[in-house]
Structure formats: C-alpha cells, structure tokens
Design an enzyme around this catalytic site. Structure first.
Site, PDB file in Angstrom:
ATOM      1  N   GLU A   1      10.801 -10.780 -18.782  1.00 26.12           N
ATOM      2  CA  GLU A   1      10.284  -9.916 -19.858  1.00 26.12           C
ATOM      3  C   GLU A   1      11.354  -9.668 -20.911  1.00 26.12           C
ATOM      4  OE1 GLU A   1       8.772  -6.384 -17.996  1.00 26.12           O
ATOM      5  OE2 GLU A   1       7.430  -7.535 -16.714  1.00 26.12           O
TER       6      GLU A   1
ATOM      7  N   HIS B   1       3.619  -5.143 -20.064  1.00 23.81           N
ATOM      8  CA  HIS B   1       4.204  -4.148 -19.141  1.00 23.81           C
ATOM      9  C   HIS B   1       3.888  -2.705 -19.585  1.00 23.81           C
ATOM     10  CE1 HIS B   1       7.644  -3.498 -16.056  1.00 23.81           C
ATOM     11  NE2 HIS B   1       6.780  -2.504 -16.011  1.00 23.81           N
TER      12      HIS B   1
ATOM     13  N   LEU C   1       0.849  -1.210   0.000  1.00 25.03           N
ATOM     14  CA  LEU C   1       0.000   0.000   0.000  1.00 25.03           C
ATOM     15  C   LEU C   1       0.881   1.257   0.000  1.00 25.03           C
ATOM     16  CD1 LEU C   1      -3.122   0.618   0.135  1.00 25.03           C
ATOM     17  CD2 LEU C   1      -2.761   1.036   2.578  1.00 25.03           C
TER      18      LEU C   1
ATOM     19  N   ARG D   1       4.978  -4.277   5.163  1.00 23.70           N
ATOM     20  CA  ARG D   1       5.828  -4.675   6.286  1.00 23.70           C
ATOM     21  C   ARG D   1       5.339  -4.089   7.596  1.00 23.70           C
ATOM     22  NH1 ARG D   1      11.059  -2.782   3.282  1.00 23.70           N
ATOM     23  NH2 ARG D   1       9.510  -1.180   2.904  1.00 23.70           N
TER      24      ARG D   1
ATOM     25  N   ARG E   1       6.173  -6.307 -10.169  1.00 16.15           N
ATOM     26  CA  ARG E   1       7.272  -6.897 -10.925  1.00 16.15           C
ATOM     27  C   ARG E   1       7.007  -8.389 -11.020  1.00 16.15           C
ATOM     28  NH1 ARG E   1       8.315  -2.631 -12.553  1.00 16.15           N
ATOM     29  NH2 ARG E   1      10.219  -1.405 -12.326  1.00 16.15           N
TER      30      ARG E   1
HETATM   31  P1  NAP Z   1       6.155   2.744  -2.983  1.00 15.01           P
HETATM   32  O1  NAP Z   1       5.415   4.026  -2.760  1.00 15.01           O
HETATM   33  O2  NAP Z   1       7.532   2.619  -2.501  1.00 15.01           O
HETATM   34  O3  NAP Z   1       5.234   1.585  -2.398  1.00 15.01           O
HETATM   35  C1  NAP Z   1       5.690   0.285  -2.244  1.00 15.01           C
HETATM   36  C2  NAP Z   1       4.874  -0.395  -1.168  1.00 15.01           C
HETATM   37  O4  NAP Z   1       5.321  -1.733  -1.065  1.00 15.01           O
HETATM   38  C3  NAP Z   1       5.040   0.257   0.187  1.00 15.01           C
HETATM   39  O5  NAP Z   1       3.766   0.532   0.685  1.00 15.01           O
HETATM   40  C4  NAP Z   1       5.720  -0.769   1.060  1.00 15.01           C
HETATM   41  O6  NAP Z   1       5.024  -0.819   2.307  1.00 15.01           O
HETATM   42  C5  NAP Z   1       5.518  -2.069   0.308  1.00 15.01           C
HETATM   43  N1  NAP Z   1       6.715  -2.904   0.440  1.00 15.01           N
HETATM   44  C6  NAP Z   1       8.007  -2.544   0.246  1.00 15.01           C
HETATM   45  N2  NAP Z   1       8.821  -3.575   0.478  1.00 15.01           N
HETATM   46  C7  NAP Z   1       8.028  -4.607   0.838  1.00 15.01           C
HETATM   47  C8  NAP Z   1       8.281  -5.946   1.220  1.00 15.01           C
HETATM   48  N3  NAP Z   1       9.527  -6.425   1.310  1.00 15.01           N
HETATM   49  N4  NAP Z   1       7.237  -6.719   1.524  1.00 15.01           N
HETATM   50  C9  NAP Z   1       5.979  -6.229   1.459  1.00 15.01           C
HETATM   51  N5  NAP Z   1       5.674  -4.975   1.103  1.00 15.01           N
HETATM   52  C10 NAP Z   1       6.686  -4.177   0.810  1.00 15.01           C
HETATM   53  O7  NAP Z   1       6.226   2.424  -4.546  1.00 15.01           O
HETATM   54  P2  NAP Z   1       5.164   2.771  -5.693  1.00 15.01           P
HETATM   55  O8  NAP Z   1       5.486   4.069  -6.309  1.00 15.01           O
HETATM   56  O9  NAP Z   1       3.780   2.549  -5.163  1.00 15.01           O
HETATM   57  O10 NAP Z   1       5.543   1.624  -6.750  1.00 15.01           O
HETATM   58  C11 NAP Z   1       5.419   0.271  -6.380  1.00 15.01           C
HETATM   59  C12 NAP Z   1       6.016  -0.640  -7.439  1.00 15.01           C
HETATM   60  O11 NAP Z   1       5.164  -0.717  -8.572  1.00 15.01           O
HETATM   61  C13 NAP Z   1       7.357  -0.199  -8.018  1.00 15.01           C
HETATM   62  O12 NAP Z   1       8.447  -0.561  -7.184  1.00 15.01           O
HETATM   63  C14 NAP Z   1       7.399  -0.900  -9.363  1.00 15.01           C
HETATM   64  O13 NAP Z   1       8.078  -2.120  -9.276  1.00 15.01           O
HETATM   65  C15 NAP Z   1       5.931  -1.148  -9.682  1.00 15.01           C
HETATM   66  N6  NAP Z   1       5.525  -0.381 -10.878  1.00 15.01           N
HETATM   67  C16 NAP Z   1       5.083  -1.050 -11.969  1.00 15.01           C
HETATM   68  C17 NAP Z   1       4.673  -0.355 -13.091  1.00 15.01           C
HETATM   69  C18 NAP Z   1       4.155  -1.045 -14.308  1.00 15.01           C
HETATM   70  O14 NAP Z   1       4.315  -0.539 -15.408  1.00 15.01           O
HETATM   71  N7  NAP Z   1       3.492  -2.179 -14.170  1.00 15.01           N
HETATM   72  C19 NAP Z   1       4.777   1.045 -13.115  1.00 15.01           C
HETATM   73  C20 NAP Z   1       5.245   1.685 -11.976  1.00 15.01           C
HETATM   74  C21 NAP Z   1       5.586   0.963 -10.866  1.00 15.01           C
HETATM   75  P3  NAP Z   1       5.806  -1.142   3.679  1.00 15.01           P
HETATM   76  O15 NAP Z   1       6.966  -0.178   3.717  1.00 15.01           O
HETATM   77  O16 NAP Z   1       4.796  -0.932   4.737  1.00 15.01           O
HETATM   78  O17 NAP Z   1       6.228  -2.560   3.550  1.00 15.01           O
END
Ligand code: NAP
Length: 322
Positions: free
Chosen positions: A262, A280, A153, A176, A233
C-alpha cells in the site's frame, strides 16, 4: 499538564489532528517527516525522545536511535508494522487501539461482501456509463443459501459474525484454536475452512506468522463460486496467487480493503472486473478515527502521568502494579 512530567514525543508523520492538538500543548513534539534532515533530527533529539506516535514502520534500527524510549503508541489495532518483540526486549511498551474500531470495520466488511457478490460498484459504473437503456445489468452471484467463513474470529471477526447472523447464513471459522462461547463451525486449517464455505472473510492480524496464509491452495479450495474478502492486512493473502486465481476463474471474485504494498495496487488487480478494491478504509470514518486518536492520546497521557498504558499489546512487558 497537572502533575505530569513533560516529555519529548516523536511523531513519524502527520497524525490525526486530535493527536497533534492534544499532545501539542503538553509535550515537546518533534515531527520526523517535517525535518529537512531526519537523520540530523534523530541525532539531535533521539536521545531524549520518551514517546513515539506511530502509524507506520517502527523497527529495531529506529528504536536503537531512541535509547530513552518508553512508549510506542500505535494508531490502529493492527501493529504488524511495529517490531513489538524488539520493543519488549528493550522494555518499551507498545499500545494499539482495539475495540474502538471494531464495529466500524465489521460494517465495512459486510459492505464489501455485498458489494463484491452483487457487484455494486460495477452496477453503479454500468448506470453512469449509460448502458442501462440498452440492456439490464447482468445477473450476479448471491449470498442466499451460502456459507461464510471467517479467518480470525477475534474482536472484528466476531462483530462480522454477529452481523452475518442477521443475514441467515451458516458461519464457519478458522483460528489457532477453537473458541468457547460460539456455535460457529470450527476448522483447524485455512484449507478446510475454504473448502467448506462460499465466502471467505480474512480478518486475522498481519505479520510473519500469517504471511501468505491465504495462498494458491486455499484459493483452490474456495473454488469457482468462491468470494474472498480481505479486511485484515495485504500480507495475509498471496497477491500474485490471488491475481492468478481471479484470472483463471479458480475463484469467482474478491473484495479487498488491504494490499501487499500500500498505497500501490498492482495494475493487474485493478484491471480485473471481478474485484472490488478499496483504499484501506476499514476504520476510516470521522467518528471512528476520532475515537482511535483519542485512545492514542489517552495511552500517552496515562503513561506519562504514571498510570500505566491503557491498551498495551500482548508482547509488551508492562504489567499493572499490584
Ligand atoms: P484480534 O481481536 O486480536 O483478533 C485476531 C484474530 O485472529 C484472533 O481471533 C486470533 O484467533 C486470530 N489469529 C491470530 N493470529 C493468527 C494466526 N497466526 N493464524 C490464524 N489466526 C490467527 O484483532 P482484531 O481487533 O479483530 O483485528 C484483527 C486485524 O484486523 C488487525 O490485526 C488488523 O490487521 C486488521 N484491521 C484492519 C482494518 C482495516 O482498515 N482494514 C482495521 C482494523 C483492523 P486465535 O488466537 O484463535 O488464532
């Protein structure tokens, strides 16, 4: 460029045109993928490269060949392909592109949830293939009366949750730690989250910490009515376990924007009728890719003009001057 030192910047591959256009006139640009001999290029210009524009793997071995490197500007918010720890150990800054893609990826995630549950691509194919006059499209599962779980989240996860509030569904999450300022139900394990919900949306970062976080046990907990949507991912989901679960009916279906290897997608996955598969495209609109490219450029300009990085990642050693 006014008052800024010139610098040699390495581009690992063809980048967004805005990046190449904006940096081209101001810096000396080297394209690794265009060099007839990449190794020779690194031998020749490696020692004077100060900036790296990345949209793929940057490991310690590459950094080793760039001793003057100061900044790695990653095109994307997810930077699991960049060894940010190795960069930090060398005092190299890593930047990413948070926020500017959040709403776009959240839109895509909602689209993928609906497409998977209501089988929109399959219905489209059904019509085009001329089956409609013979019989109506089979009834589908529904989002009505369902609970939706968000694994991760963060910025995008919250934007997905905000949209889901309008769909009148209950929302649970796993991360976490429990988050303040949200009313959604917290779970302290992925299995607990999966057991509680019907739709599980994965949007946590990739990398060693989350590798295979969604495996056979989580899929079993999601259950035969469960839908898995992955916009994070490919590495976060155990793809072999997912294929087995989709085949066996352990879960109902999956919507995937990301894959383990990918751009290669296992034929086994593509052969399954209960999947919706996207190449993607989470952030892949012109609007959002322009915004991401601009942020890459802005980070590079800001750093080389002495103003520090704009969006350094958590591991990066840089702190603003007091
Ligand atoms: P973010 O703001 O850093 O959010 C990541 C969330 O994941 C945080 O709430 C964190 O919560 C949780 N997290 C981190 N490490 C974790 C772990 N080891 N176990 C469980 N939860 C964990 O990042 P965002 O901007 O939302 O982006 C998230 C991800 O989406 C990116 O890293 C990227 O890989 C993916 N993405 C994909 C696309 C696509 O084209 N499909 C585009 C953009 C992004 P806690 O700290 O509470 O654990």
């Amino acid at each position: 460029m006014t008052g800024a030192p010139s610098a040699d910047i390495l581009l690992l591959r063809k980048m967004h045109p805005l990046i190449e256009r904006s940096l081209g006139g101001r810096f000396t640009i080297h394209r690794l993928d265009e060099a007839p001999d990449g190794d020779a290029l690194l031998r020749e210009v490696g020692p004077r490269i100060r900036g790296l524009c990345a949209g793929g793997t940057v490991d310690a071995a590459l950094m080793e060949r760039l001793p003057a490197l100061e900044l790695i500007a990653n095109f994307g918010v997810g930077y699991d392909a960049v060894d940010a720890g190795a960069a930090a150990a060398r005092n190299v800054i890593v930047t990413n592109t948070p926020d500017v893609l959040t709403e776009e990826v959240a839109d895509l995630a909602i689209g993928l949830v609906l497409a998977t549950i209501r089988r929109l691509p399959q219905a489209d194919r059904y019509l085009r293939e001329g089956h409609w006059p013979k019989a109506p499209f089979p009834l589908t599962a529904s989002l009505r009366g369902r609970r939706v779980g968000i694994l991760g989240l963060g910025r995008i996860g919250r934007a997905i949750a905000r949209r889901l509030e309008g769909f009148d569904v209950a929302i649970d999450y796993f991360g976490r730690s429990r988050q303040s300022g949200v009313d959604y139900t917290y779970h302290d394990t992925p299995v607990s989250l999966a057991r509680a919900v019907h739709v599980l949306i994965v949007v946590a970062p990739g990398g060693p910490e989350t590798k295979g976080l969604v495996g056979a046990e989580v899929l079993e907990a999601l259950g035969p009515e469960g839908i898995l949507v992955n916009v994070a991912r490919g590495s976060v989901v155990d793809e072999a376990a997912l294929i087995a679960a989709l085949r066996a009916g352990t879960i109902h279906g999956a919507g995937l924007d990301v894959f383990e290897n990918e751009p290669h997608v296992p034929a086994d996955l593509a052969a399954l009728e209960n999947t919706v598969l996207l190449p993607h495209v989470g952030s892949a609109s012109e609007h959002t890719r322009n915004a991401m490219a601009q942020l890459v450029v802005d980070n590079i300009l800001s750093w080389f003009e002495g103003r520090g990085p704009i969006t350094p990642v958590a591991e990066t050693p840089w702190r603003p001057r007091a």
